[in-house]
Motif scaffolding. Structure first.
Motif, short mmCIF file in Angstrom:
data_model
loop_
_atom_site.label_atom_id
_atom_site.label_comp_id
_atom_site.label_asym_id
_atom_site.label_seq_id
_atom_site.Cartn_x
_atom_site.Cartn_y
_atom_site.Cartn_z
N ASN A 33 1.05 -1.44 -0.36
CA ASN A 33 0.08 -0.10 0.06
C ASN A 33 1.34 0.86 0.13
OD1 ASN A 33 -2.43 -1.69 -0.26
ND2 ASN A 33 -2.23 -1.19 2.22
N TYR A 36 2.91 1.41 -3.79
CA TYR A 36 1.89 2.19 -4.49
C TYR A 36 1.71 3.19 -4.57
CZ TYR A 36 1.62 -1.82 -7.00
OH TYR A 36 1.77 -2.95 -7.97
N THR A 37 1.46 4.10 -3.25
CA THR A 37 1.22 5.13 -2.91
C THR A 37 2.56 6.60 -3.08
OG1 THR A 37 -0.82 5.29 -1.01
CG2 THR A 37 0.57 7.05 -1.30
N VAL A 41 1.80 9.19 -6.06
CA VAL A 41 1.42 10.40 -5.66
C VAL A 41 2.15 11.42 -6.19
CG1 VAL A 41 1.61 11.35 -3.81
CG2 VAL A 41 -0.14 9.62 -3.67
N SER A 78 1.19 11.14 1.66
CA SER A 78 2.28 9.57 1.66
C SER A 78 1.89 9.18 2.55
CB SER A 78 3.52 9.31 1.23
OG SER A 78 3.80 9.61 -1.19
N ALA A 81 -2.17 7.67 3.97
CA ALA A 81 -1.75 6.22 2.99
C ALA A 81 -0.88 5.83 4.89
CB ALA A 81 -1.31 6.59 2.19
#
Length: 117
Positions: A33, A36-37, A41, A78, A81
């Protein structure tokens, strides 16, 4: 940030292939997670800055892009997240589950194949 994200994603995928435990489940979700952020981003922040420059160019205005502001925005999103993952881990922790499935298939030696998921 992009390279760090590109490093986190395969590490999380490798942990998914390991024997399920509480640590590997939580760590793999975090790495995937947040990875990918960290990849998406900064790309989206750069694209939005580029759109801003192009729209100002249509009106013949001069625009300056502050790199520090772009980095702060990327790190801030980020961090959101990471907070999401922390709340997810704290409120609903992962429970490792291993499932063995007996198939009807056999290999070359006549042994029955068991799938692990």
């Amino acid at each position: 940030l992009l390279l760090l994200g590109q490093l986190c994603i395969p590490l999380g995928a490798l942990l998914l292939a390991c024997t399920p435990s509480k640590g590997t489940c939580i760590t793999s979700v975090w790495l995937i997670n947040v990875g990918y952020t960290l990849v998406l981003v900064p790309t989206l922040v750069r694209v939005s800055a580029l759109i801003k420059v192009l729209q100002a160019g249509k009106k013949f205005r001069r625009v300056t892009v502050d790199k520090k502001k772009l980095v702060k925005t990327s790190i801030g999103i980020s961090a959101i997240a990471a907070v999401f993952c922390a709340l997810w881990t704290g409120l609903d922790p992962m429970i490792p589950q291993e499932q063995l499935i007996l198939t009807d298939e056999a290999n070359d030696l006549g042994e029955t194949i068991v799938e692990v998921s």
